[in-house]
Design a protein around this motif. Structure first.
Motif, PDB file in Angstrom:
ATOM      1  N   ASN A  32       2.242   5.114  -0.529  1.00 24.15           N
ATOM      2  CA  ASN A  32       2.031   6.541   0.169  1.00 24.15           C
ATOM      3  C   ASN A  32       1.826   7.171  -1.521  1.00 24.15           C
ATOM      4  O   ASN A  32       2.542   7.166  -2.358  1.00 24.15           O
ATOM      5  N   ASP A  45       0.816  -1.014   0.040  1.00 27.91           N
ATOM      6  CA  ASP A  45      -0.118  -0.080   0.077  1.00 27.91           C
ATOM      7  C   ASP A  45       1.011   1.358   0.105  1.00 27.91           C
ATOM      8  O   ASP A  45       1.472   1.670   1.026  1.00 27.91           O
ATOM      9  N   ARG A  63      -3.237   6.622  -0.805  1.00 30.49           N
ATOM     10  CA  ARG A  63      -2.875   5.181  -0.763  1.00 30.49           C
ATOM     11  C   ARG A  63      -3.082   4.774  -2.001  1.00 30.49           C
ATOM     12  O   ARG A  63      -4.146   4.850  -2.537  1.00 30.49           O
TER      13      ARG A  63
END
Length: 370
Positions: free
Chosen positions: A85, A83, A115
């Motif tokens: 940023n 996941d 995300r």
């Protein structure tokens, strides 16, 4: 009492179900049930001609690799290894778009969020990407047919090839390909980004380490150029501004293999995506390499005499300071000492000699054409 107990049990059961459902949705939102792909990285051979990739951290390299492989295969949805940023994803996506000139069929927009676990890719919707890829490959093969050996000669050849085979167009048309290597090498028209990407594509195929760099000019205009590693040293190069585009398809030498000091007079880099490589050497700069760089230790009269005696009809010069530049003009052009030097070589007579002066004052360069 029994009724109340049954109601309480029902309420507790409903609460448990609700909590379980909420927990499931939270876990789903956080990606606990998402089947992430394994992190993959470029091979050593691939990384060798991608110096910007080598500057990224491991997470960024994994995102870069997933994007490059998926976009090369024209995949619409590309699963990532974690996941990611959104700011990291946006940074890496933009780097891939600039540093991978083969991916010319990308659209000008991209999607991101806080995300990102799966990349959504937007392609140009003209239905001819495969045909255009074949055309680009054919153009690359043609361009490199007469590629010389040696890093300096390779960079010189590629820069000159672009100057002779592409014309500059202003701006970027999303319906066309001026900002891509395809526009430069196949269609023969490109803006600065198209030139820069075409140089990177040809140079990397020739085994040179290169990077596309973006920033602004001294006039505040957005611009793109390249850095290339020659004989172990990094140099700045601007194939757009080295194209005179005057109909004769001649290459200028003003922006060929410059160090940061000279280049910063007209170019300011944007370091938001990556920090460009430091270019501290001028050993293979065109003017230095060919004895055409005038500093305090150089006698300009000797340089002019040498070049004219060798048969040159156009002499390119670069000066280390504005004072030397202005002094040369005052002495040799306004004071006409250049004619005296020319007559001393025996190549010209007073009645037949004339010259044209082409000035690039901001870059401290000038060309004398006899």
């Amino acid at each position: 009492m029994g009724v109340l107990r049954n109601v309480s049990i029902a309420l507790i059961s409903a609460s448990v179900v609700m909590l379980g459902y909420c927990g499931y949705k939270l876990a789903e939102r956080e990606g606990l049930f998402f089947d992430y792909s394994d992190a993959e990285y470029l091979s050593d051979e691939e990384a060798a001609v991608r110096p910007v990739y080598s500057e990224l951290n491991k997470e960024e390299q994994a995102v870069y690799t997933a994007l490059y492989r998926g976009i090369y295969d024209m995949t619409d949805k590309i699963p990532l290894h974690a996941d990611i940023n959104g700011k990291v994803y946006s940074k890496v996506y933009q780097i891939v778009e600039k540093q991978e000139p083969e991916l010319f069929y990308l659209d000008s927009i991209y999607y991101t969020s806080d995300r990102v676990r799966e990349a959504t890719i937007v392609y140009r919707n003209d239905g001819s990407a495969e045909d255009k890829r074949e055309e680009l490959e054919a153009a690359v093969d043609h361009a490199l047919t007469k590629l010389p050996s040696g890093n300096y000669d390779k960079a010189f050849y590629i820069n000159e090839y672009l100057a002779k085979n592409c014309s500059y167009v202003v701006g970027s048309d999303d319906r066309g390909y001026p900002s891509t290597a395809y526009g430069c090498l196949v269609e023969g028209e490109a803006n600065c980004e198209g030139y820069a990407k075409a140089f990177r594509l040809l140079a990397s195929r020739a085994g040179l380490e290169t990077a596309v760099v973006t920033g602004v000019t001294s006039k505040g205009e957005n611009h793109a150029w390249d850095q290339v590693k020659v004989n172990g040293q990094w140099y700045n190069i601007d194939p757009t501004w080295d194209d005179s585009d005057d109909g004769g398809k001649e290459m200028r030498m003003t922006y060929f293999l410059c160090d940061d000091e000279d280049f910063s007079r007209t170019h300011t880099v944007d370091e938001k995506l990556f920090k460009p490589f430091r270019c501290e050497s001028d050993k293979d700069n065109y003017f230095v390499r060919n004895g055409l760089y005038i500093d305090e230790k150089t006698d300009p009269r000797e340089v002019l005499s040498r070049e004219l005696s060798a048969g040159s009809t156009a002499i390119d010069l670069r000066f280390s300071s504005k004072e030397l530049y202005e002094d040369f003009k005052s002495r040799f052009i306004d004071g006409e000492e250049v004619f005296e030097v020319a007559r001393e070589t025996g190549r010209f007579t007073a009645s037949s000699l004339s010259l044209t002066l082409v000035e690039s004052a901001e870059e401290l360069c000038l060309t004398i054409k006899f």
